[in-house]
Design an enzyme around this catalytic site. Sequence first.
Site, PDB file in Angstrom:
ATOM      1  N   CYS A  52       0.838  -1.064   0.057  1.00 33.86           N
ATOM      2  CA  CYS A  52      -0.145  -0.133   0.024  1.00 33.86           C
ATOM      3  C   CYS A  52       0.757   1.359  -0.001  1.00 33.86           C
ATOM      4  CB  CYS A  52      -1.158  -0.015   1.166  1.00 33.86           C
ATOM      5  SG  CYS A  52      -0.257  -0.403   2.823  1.00 33.86           S
ATOM      6  N   ASN A  87      -7.624   5.528  -1.960  1.00 32.39           N
ATOM      7  CA  ASN A  87      -7.260   4.334  -1.176  1.00 32.39           C
ATOM      8  C   ASN A  87      -7.356   3.155  -1.932  1.00 32.39           C
ATOM      9  OD1 ASN A  87      -7.227   2.256   0.877  1.00 32.39           O
ATOM     10  ND2 ASN A  87      -8.199   3.480   2.300  1.00 32.39           N
ATOM     11  N   HIS A 106      -1.124   0.606   7.109  1.00 29.19           N
ATOM     12  CA  HIS A 106      -1.812   0.975   5.845  1.00 29.19           C
ATOM     13  C   HIS A 106      -1.646   2.168   5.363  1.00 29.19           C
ATOM     14  CE1 HIS A 106      -4.527   0.604   2.319  1.00 29.19           C
ATOM     15  NE2 HIS A 106      -5.390   1.488   2.954  1.00 29.19           N
TER      16      HIS A 106
END
Length: 173
Positions: A18, A140, A125
């Site tokens: 991520c 995201n 994250h």
Amino acid sequence: MSSSTTYIYHERQEALLCGQHALNNLIQTQTFTPGSLAEIALQLDQMELVCMAEGNENGVQSKEYIQRIAEGSANVDPSGNFSIEVLRSALLSKFELNLANALQENVRGTEITTFEGFICNRASHWFAIRKINDRYWNLNSTKERPEMISHFRLAAEIEFLQSSGYSVFVVLE
């Protein structure tokens, strides 16, 4: 009446990369790879070890140095999660952009909509929020598609993220 279509680059979550996705979504192109970020992490680890060795009376024989070696990288974990220092260094070296914590005193008093982008992190994250064509987008990588955030809603969104335990970093030129 002509309508213009805006293309928004949006990498989806792959493995635990991520941090890479957040950077590429922020930049709006596939620029960073796991390999390029791992190389930055290795360089940072080496610089940190040199500083530790030079700054300690016993050098590479010090307990702290040996413990740091045993712990492994402080900048990437085995699953591919990169530290803020890796993300910051990647943006700085490639685009001369910096990341500052939104809670820093020199940032905190600035109108939130003057910033072009944000990198957010919680529990390993990372994701980006970016202004594209005068609109903010939540990019995201765990989401199916980008989500628009109005200028009016941006401050509340950032505040909500911070109160939910996210660290929020603003992109500075």
